[in-house]
Design an enzyme around this catalytic site. Sequence first.
Site, PDB file in Angstrom:
ATOM      1  N   CYS A 176      39.342  18.481  -7.219  1.00  0.00           N
ATOM      2  CA  CYS A 176      40.482  19.159  -7.836  1.00  0.00           C
ATOM      3  C   CYS A 176      41.504  19.617  -6.801  1.00  0.00           C
ATOM      4  O   CYS A 176      42.701  19.357  -6.939  1.00  0.00           O
ATOM      5  CB  CYS A 176      40.017  20.327  -8.692  1.00  0.00           C
ATOM      6  SG  CYS A 176      38.835  21.400  -7.884  1.00  0.00           S
ATOM      7  N   SER A 234      26.022  19.864 -19.077  1.00  0.00           N
ATOM      8  CA  SER A 234      26.017  21.278 -19.454  1.00  0.00           C
ATOM      9  C   SER A 234      26.950  22.144 -18.608  1.00  0.00           C
ATOM     10  O   SER A 234      27.155  23.311 -18.915  1.00  0.00           O
ATOM     11  CB  SER A 234      24.595  21.840 -19.382  1.00  0.00           C
ATOM     12  OG  SER A 234      24.173  21.889 -18.034  1.00  0.00           O
ATOM     13  N   GLY A 235      27.512  21.564 -17.556  1.00  0.00           N
ATOM     14  CA  GLY A 235      28.450  22.323 -16.716  1.00  0.00           C
ATOM     15  C   GLY A 235      29.846  22.314 -17.315  1.00  0.00           C
ATOM     16  O   GLY A 235      30.078  21.793 -18.407  1.00  0.00           O
ATOM     17  N   TYR A 236      30.774  22.907 -16.596  1.00  0.00           N
ATOM     18  CA  TYR A 236      32.130  23.002 -17.133  1.00  0.00           C
ATOM     19  C   TYR A 236      32.807  21.633 -17.236  1.00  0.00           C
ATOM     20  O   TYR A 236      33.484  21.340 -18.218  1.00  0.00           O
ATOM     21  CB  TYR A 236      32.981  23.933 -16.263  1.00  0.00           C
ATOM     22  CG  TYR A 236      32.594  25.385 -16.394  1.00  0.00           C
ATOM     23  CD1 TYR A 236      31.999  25.877 -17.555  1.00  0.00           C
ATOM     24  CD2 TYR A 236      32.824  26.283 -15.353  1.00  0.00           C
ATOM     25  CE1 TYR A 236      31.646  27.220 -17.674  1.00  0.00           C
ATOM     26  CE2 TYR A 236      32.477  27.636 -15.469  1.00  0.00           C
ATOM     27  CZ  TYR A 236      31.892  28.090 -16.633  1.00  0.00           C
ATOM     28  OH  TYR A 236      31.557  29.414 -16.760  1.00  0.00           O
ATOM     29  N   THR A 237      32.622  20.790 -16.236  1.00  0.00           N
ATOM     30  CA  THR A 237      33.251  19.478 -16.283  1.00  0.00           C
ATOM     31  C   THR A 237      32.606  18.615 -17.367  1.00  0.00           C
ATOM     32  O   THR A 237      33.294  17.916 -18.105  1.00  0.00           O
ATOM     33  CB  THR A 237      33.151  18.794 -14.904  1.00  0.00           C
ATOM     34  OG1 THR A 237      33.764  19.651 -13.931  1.00  0.00           O
ATOM     35  CG2 THR A 237      33.850  17.462 -14.908  1.00  0.00           C
ATOM     36  N   ASN A 247      42.353  22.581 -13.064  1.00  0.00           N
ATOM     37  CA  ASN A 247      41.303  22.034 -12.194  1.00  0.00           C
ATOM     38  C   ASN A 247      40.212  21.284 -12.951  1.00  0.00           C
ATOM     39  O   ASN A 247      39.592  20.378 -12.407  1.00  0.00           O
ATOM     40  CB  ASN A 247      40.670  23.159 -11.366  1.00  0.00           C
ATOM     41  CG  ASN A 247      40.108  24.273 -12.226  1.00  0.00           C
ATOM     42  OD1 ASN A 247      40.852  24.862 -13.023  1.00  0.00           O
ATOM     43  ND2 ASN A 247      38.831  24.560 -12.095  1.00  0.00           N
TER      44      ASN A 247
END
Lengths: 352, 352, 352, 352
Positions: A153, A12-15, A319
């Site tokens: 990153c 559910s995170g950005y990555t 990133n």
Amino acid sequence: MDRVRVCILGASGYTGGELLRLLAFHPYAEVVIATSREYAGKPVHYVHFNLRNIYRNLKFSEINIDAITKSCEAVFLSLPHGVSLNYVPKLLEVGLRVIDLSADFRLKNPEMYKVWYGYEHPYPDLLKIAVYGLPEIHRDELRNAKLIASPGCNATASILSLVPLVKNKVVDLDRIIIDVKVGSSEAGSKPSIADHHPEREGSMRPYEAEGHRHTAEVEQELSLIVGQKVNISMIPHAVGGIRGALASSHSWLLRDVEEMDILRMFVETYKGEPFIRIVYKVPPKYPDPKYVIGSNFADVGFAIESRLRRITAFCAIDNLMKGAAGQAIQAFNIAMGFEETAGLQIVPPKPV
Amino acid sequence: MDRVRVCILGASGYTGGELLRLLAFHPYAEVVIATSREYAGKPVHYVHFNLRNIYRNLKFSEINIDAITKSCEAVFLSLPHGVSLNYVPKLLEVGLRVIDLSADFRLKNPEMYKVWYGYEHPYPDLLKIAVYGLPEIHRDELRNAKLIASPGCNATASILSLVPLVKNKVVDLDRIIIDVKVGSSEAGSKPSIADHHPEREGSMRPYEAEGHRHTAEVEQELSLIVGQKVNISMIPHAVGGIRGALASSHSWLLRDVEEMDILRMFVETYKGEPFIRIVYKVPPKYPDPKYVIGSNFADVGFAIESRLRRITAFCAIDNLMKGAAGQAIQAFNIAMGFEETAGLQIVPPKPV
Amino acid sequence: MDRVRVCILGASGYTGGELLRLLAFHPYAEVVIATSREYAGKPVHYVHFNLRNIYRNLKFSEINIDAITKSCEAVFLSLPHGVSLNYVPKLLEVGLRVIDLSADFRLKNPEMYKVWYGYEHPYPDLLKIAVYGLPEIHRDELRNAKLIASPGCNATASILSLVPLVKNKVVDLDRIIIDVKVGSSEAGSKPSIADHHPEREGSMRPYEAEGHRHTAEVEQELSLIVGQKVNISMIPHAVGGIRGALASSHSWLLRDVEEMDILRMFVETYKGEPFIRIVYKVPPKYPDPKYVIGSNFADVGFAIESRLRRITAFCAIDNLMKGAAGQAIQAFNIAMGFEETAGLQIVPPKPV
Amino acid sequence: MDRVRVCILGASGYTGGELLRLLAFHPYAEVVIATSREYAGKPVHYVHFNLRNIYRNLKFSEINIDAITKSCEAVFLSLPHGVSLNYVPKLLEVGLRVIDLSADFRLKNPEMYKVWYGYEHPYPDLLKIAVYGLPEIHRDELRNAKLIASPGCNATASILSLVPLVKNKVVDLDRIIIDVKVGSSEAGSKPSIADHHPEREGSMRPYEAEGHRHTAEVEQELSLIVGQKVNISMIPHAVGGIRGALASSHSWLLRDVEEMDILRMFVETYKGEPFIRIVYKVPPKYPDPKYVIGSNFADVGFAIESRLRRITAFCAIDNLMKGAAGQAIQAFNIAMGFEETAGLQIVPPKPV
């Protein structure tokens, strides 16, 4: 050929969201499990609005190792630092291929976890088998790797900017300043005062300026390449923009070197690399993360102030892509024996 | 007391606009002439929309030295580099006090104009009487100065970050990297592809990375302070935000110094300075230009990575204020014998 | 199958750049000619930095109709309004398929060119054969179309938001306000004061508020759908962000209609549409262009204030994609008999 | 003259911070108490970094009515809606002048609190004595007012855009759409997913589109002015930028009116108003909040599409200034008998 079934822990995170995006049209892999404690039971587009109509049936679920073992061949872990440790040993034990995007298995020397992360690493043996997932350095070891520790990153941008100079020992290996600029997505998807829009927009804000934790992996990898201890100092800055990391790696040339020689070092180092682009003499003159957004490219370049023999090497990445999800897929492709660029043939849009 | 009547040459650009803003409520000065070739005849708010209802009768006019001589006591020049040269000698001759915001009179050594600006300086004698308008260094010389050469914005941030360290000779004076981050207003009000919104927003773009021209004045001032040649390397980066310049000045401590000693150097150097604020240990921990926007403050601070004896000194300014118009007013106030803060008691809004 | 060879006239602007991006990996088409007067002779990545390493041999060239005729089957025109008129007739004559992204062939009634564009249309006969390239309305006519007039970005968002309501005659067809918000790329790649970064960033600026030219095509298409004259008023606003257009189409329901009925109208209207996504009740609750950036999606939704029977229909698009290049490729695919989604299976990244 | 001693309840939020900024150099008032539960004991610059060196001794404290009663003459409440109710009666009882920036006392009709805010108002008698703090409408009642209910930001922009049109009954009073655009600071200082930088930046996001709560006060005030019920529909949109609110108020003229007549209505309505600026025909042509940032100005203007008799009235404000803290100070000045512009003579910087 059947597509390889994969699981994303912490989707559910950005990555996690970017892994879902990249795997949506991956020719050889598909996501069958995506976990999230907070959003278990909700469709993935409940959080990742961009994925509406892309995944029609995939819902977030709680972590269930049995279910993962039964359904999947590979697992991506996109969990906070320190949390992957709880899952990786089990996942390896049941024979799954593991790509961990946290810092938990990046450092070879367990002592360094004490120094930089403040804990005693519980699985020093796994550190030995983990492969640092930077294909430009470890491509061969990645083939068939069971445990991939995907780089940070800031570390990715820093290392890629410096490899040609360090490998050729043309710079002072004890006097390297890496001044990093990053967009707001680097801080993750959890709201905070520091990244609340009114506080973050327009900021030029140094952080962790006494020594950023990615220093450890950068020194590890650069030292490995040159066969001697390299000391670097990394000072990150939160600046405008959502995506992007730019490493400006400053040092001094140890001898008079022609600009053409430096260019040659970059060209030779990155010959044939599918995702490295050298920016030299044509616009925009130096790398700028703006022109890699959404893609897995890393743009590299350099500038020399001959008066002082000062050199700055630059590397610009997205990133969340070459700095996280894209690079993890690249390493996964290598490990699985797929074409390295599968699922990653994305041209960055411009302007964006 | 009658207010001093001043003229602004080149009043349609960003710095000219800020001078107009600051002088609108200045207790001891008022603008009676504002020149602009392009907008001659238009009210100043035709360009500076923010000034609507502030100046009700002031219109841009063409440059007319006679009219200026008759009406004014002081002249601010906010003209492109190289253009001030055409006016300053005449303005001085007729007895006007001159505050030049260009680079044309900043360097003491005429040779340096050849090296950094590519031209032979036609008035080496005027360079001798010009005072570099940084009050924190040249306050005494500014009293009654006839010709003030107002510092560059990147130079201001760079110098102010380093004075305490250089003066006390605690850093390697040959190994100083000044990595500067600037907002888009630094490029001026003239449209260009590089600063077209879609191209600039979200950029993290190095520029003039082989040696920025402000290097010359930074080396001049720092060398003067410490009495020996200081070599610095300045690498600016265009980042997000409209206003702001952050200098991150990286170097290495020559000996083991306690953090408290460094702090003391900052405190002693800037004791009593009305516009310098030291940021230490309380949020936001390091200077960020976001919190000085619209004001004349320069926020300074530092970070030490003791492992390597690396130190980074920071200075955050509003490039159009302490980096241009605000600083020019401050120097003007000193030269005229006014309170130094007259017209500059502006609290930055937050968030902005 | 050999890939269809296409030409892009006016390839150095933003829309031209997006056509290059989309066609780079198009399975059935490839770009062989890309024209630009200004950059003739330069590689395409000289302007479109994102395309570095994507097109290795393609250079901009001057317009040469003979060369185009010999090498290509289809031509995309991404030229300023009024300029396409100079090329389209010739291109059609030599048998090329033409996709014009300007407004020059969008209106059926030549009188409307006088009213809205201020010129007498020289080719009224071509207006008859031109197909308005909005697949959601004109899919059948697009099959085998020789001349496609690709819709304007604001028009696309406006029409797509309103089709379900207008078709079903539930709103007051004389009281429709379309308040549009757009990002900075909509103004094109040519620098201007209005879109200079310091002037544009953070703006919320109405423009062409007395009647925007896209009004003509919106009224044409909506009137066509419902079989009676529809009057709309479009007021665009330049807001933050680089990409994106949001149409907020406000009107009043003519009778008490249940929210579910309105939803059904949207579902029925857009059933099976590959690029229309309905946003209802799940986050982010209403369409936001942020979540379609880089893709060809158009997200639609609505809100009802029952107290006043006021309804607002929303449509969010990427102005350079569904609002320009993406839609042109979609129409091209249909005209050529390709899968409609070829080259357009792009998932928007998030966050971006 | 001694400065009036004031207290700010809820001083750690954005509006509280702006009150502190404005009162820092107010000629007739000074802040002696600033409360914050969360930051009690910390200096105000611990939260408001911009205030470093401005308030040297002021610390946040817990709310203590006795201490306030002893030290202060006036109290600003910058608390969440519904919380002011807990303090206002007591503060009035002990004889303090109260300026409440919440919605708790804005509506005259207690029934409306049920409809729009969902609660029974416990102090209907106080609603009678409360003065709606919009000086352009209620200047006379504000003189000596004991309880001032400071207007909402969206409401302020909406009302000021429409007063000239409604008062003169030239528009359809049942067909008014107010499409509002706001920057991110409007959501307050508390972090949330919706306003997390990566999610908010570049958004064009409708919210509360079924009926925003400020509708109630806008209808109340406009109906009062014209003496008949006015129905408006407000649809806010979160767009880029930190500060700023733009109301685009769309309606239809009831009869053919010359543009000059409309202009005259604006001029007459706002004659002599110190903070209203009319934008007509000169750049930027229409109001844009960008040019009022940091100041108390409200820029108003309009556009007519004569073809349809559609008119749009615009009002641009800084949501934290004329939309909150600035307006509260303006009303406070009037109530206290000070010059209305005291502490508010701030020129907006440009570009910012």
